[in-house]
Design a protein around this motif. Structure first.
Motif, mmCIF file in Angstrom:
data_model
loop_
_atom_site.group_PDB
_atom_site.id
_atom_site.type_symbol
_atom_site.label_atom_id
_atom_site.label_comp_id
_atom_site.label_asym_id
_atom_site.label_seq_id
_atom_site.Cartn_x
_atom_site.Cartn_y
_atom_site.Cartn_z
ATOM 1 N N ILE A 294 132.162 12.649 -50.351
ATOM 2 C CA ILE A 294 131.373 13.430 -51.300
ATOM 3 C C ILE A 294 130.995 12.510 -52.448
ATOM 4 O O ILE A 294 131.810 11.679 -52.867
ATOM 5 N N GLU B 40 128.811 12.317 -56.376
ATOM 6 C CA GLU B 40 127.938 12.843 -57.410
ATOM 7 C C GLU B 40 127.182 11.674 -58.025
ATOM 8 O O GLU B 40 127.791 10.673 -58.438
ATOM 9 N N SER C 170 127.194 11.069 -62.707
ATOM 10 C CA SER C 170 128.333 11.988 -62.885
ATOM 11 C C SER C 170 128.672 12.270 -64.351
ATOM 12 O O SER C 170 129.371 13.233 -64.636
ATOM 13 N N ILE D 154 132.261 16.432 -60.135
ATOM 14 C CA ILE D 154 132.932 15.764 -59.010
ATOM 15 C C ILE D 154 134.455 15.963 -59.097
ATOM 16 O O ILE D 154 135.132 16.090 -58.073
ATOM 17 N N ALA E 42 136.829 17.432 -56.271
ATOM 18 C CA ALA E 42 137.995 16.659 -55.805
ATOM 19 C C ALA E 42 139.274 17.495 -55.908
ATOM 20 O O ALA E 42 140.160 17.381 -55.062
ATOM 21 N N THR F 94 139.224 15.028 -48.803
ATOM 22 C CA THR F 94 137.938 14.346 -48.845
ATOM 23 C C THR F 94 138.118 13.114 -49.712
ATOM 24 O O THR F 94 139.120 12.993 -50.420
ATOM 25 N N CYS G 135 136.206 11.393 -52.835
ATOM 26 C CA CYS G 135 135.150 11.698 -53.800
ATOM 27 C C CYS G 135 134.740 10.460 -54.571
ATOM 28 O O CYS G 135 135.585 9.729 -55.091
ATOM 29 N N SER H 277 138.840 12.523 -64.163
ATOM 30 C CA SER H 277 139.512 12.744 -62.874
ATOM 31 C C SER H 277 141.019 12.533 -63.020
ATOM 32 O O SER H 277 141.813 13.295 -62.467
ATOM 33 N N VAL I 138 138.837 10.230 -58.123
ATOM 34 C CA VAL I 138 137.390 10.032 -57.985
ATOM 35 C C VAL I 138 137.124 8.550 -58.188
ATOM 36 O O VAL I 138 137.588 7.966 -59.165
#
Lengths: 117, 205
Positions: free
Chosen positions: B45, B47, B50, B56, B60, B66, B68, B85, B92
């Protein structure tokens, strides 16, 4: 994941070489299903040479093991190399042009000058 | 509420866009479309642009399995994204770049982009500081149009892109351009706020 192919005069620009000055290791929750899903999306040879170049091979084999999705020990080592090791400071180097992309605080600077695009 | 708005603190980052109505509309859109996102089982994924990193980071935090990523042309925003994050115990990976120019092609399953969409003079698009977060040039579309050109090489075959627009960008014109590029497009969310009519397009192959 990163390449320098967008640069003028660079054809493939992959894989970028990694020069690590500082590494950081952290703990990330292990999810065997996720790692099994990601492995086929990786270029295994590139992963091995990247891991070697930062001195963190973790005894990963040159060739991908058959039935790796059933081998938890192996998946854990891939998990560690992929998700738990960060290059905090260092650089990424374009294999064709030699252009260096600095990494500071874990963030690669991939901004190109106008005359490079 | 599936997607919690992450905590953030932009005191150290005066040149980073503070999450506003547009950011929250994108969060609401992603939340409303979460069943579809889960269904495609996304691995990667990203962004674009950001900024503070709230969008994002929210993804996450919710989509644990996933990876990110985030890009921003403003190095200060990349640090702000990483900081947000970490503050929310997520991972992230921020990268200072234009759009997704230095990523391998067609790897992302979800792309989120809240572009600089405000109608301004062209010169402002290439200015410095926080103005780059919103200055969109003529029709607010100068950055959006550049992004659309690169879109065919960004998404995986199952990929979805969420793109925020305002009325002045002429969403119908952008939808027609995307149809011409053989994408499927829906307007999945719109909201009128004082001075702006916001839209979110969902774009997929």
């Amino acid at each position: 994941m990163l390449t320098s192919k967008c640069m003028k005069g660079v054809n493939i620009g992959y894989p970028l070489k990694i020069k690590a000055v500082d590494l950081k290791e952290s703990e990330v929750d292990f999810n065997p299903d996720f790692i099994s899903r990601i492995i086929p999306k990786l270029d295994w040879t590139v992963l091995i040479s990247a891991a070697n170049s930062i001195g963190k091979n973790e005894n990963l084999p040159e060739n991908l093991l058959p039935e790796y999705e059933k081998n938890t020990e192996f998946l854990k080592r891939v998990h560690h190399v992929l998700l738990e090791i960060d290059v905090v400071n260092g650089e990424l180097i374009c294999p064709e042009s030699g252009r260096k992309f600095p990494i500071n605080n874990g963030i690669p600077n991939m901004i190109l000058n106008e005359d490079e695009v | 509420m599936l997607l919690q708005t992450p905590v953030y603190n932009l005191k150290q980052f005066p040149n980073v866009y503070t999450p506003s109505e547009d950011s929250f509309l994108l969060l609401d859109t992603l939340e409303a479309d979460m069943n579809n996102i889960i269904q495609i089982n996304p691995d990667f994924i990203v962004e674009i642009g950001s900024g503070s990193g709230v969008i994002i980071t929210a993804l996450a935090a919710f989509l644990k399995n996933t990876r990110c990523f985030a890009t921003d042309i403003n190095p200060e925003a990349c640090i702000a994204t990483t900081t947000t994050s970490i503050l929310n115990n997520t991972c992230v990976e921020a990268c200072n770049m234009t759009f997704l120019t230095c990523f391998k092609e067609n790897v992302f399953d979800i792309i989120v982009f809240n572009p600089p969409y405000v109608v301004t003079d062209s010169e402002e698009v290439f200015g410095n500081g926080v103005a780059r977060a919103w200055a969109g040039g003529i029709d607010g579309c100068e950055v959006i149009n550049q992004f659309l050109k690169s879109l065919p090489n960004l998404m995986s075959s199952k990929g979805i892109c969420y793109l925020l627009l305002i009325k002045e960008n002429n969403p119908q014109k952008i939808i027609n351009i995307l149809y011409g590029m053989k994408f499927n497009v829906n307007i999945v969310k719109q909201r009128k706020i004082p001075c702006e009519h916001l839209y979110v397009l969902k774009i997929y192959k």
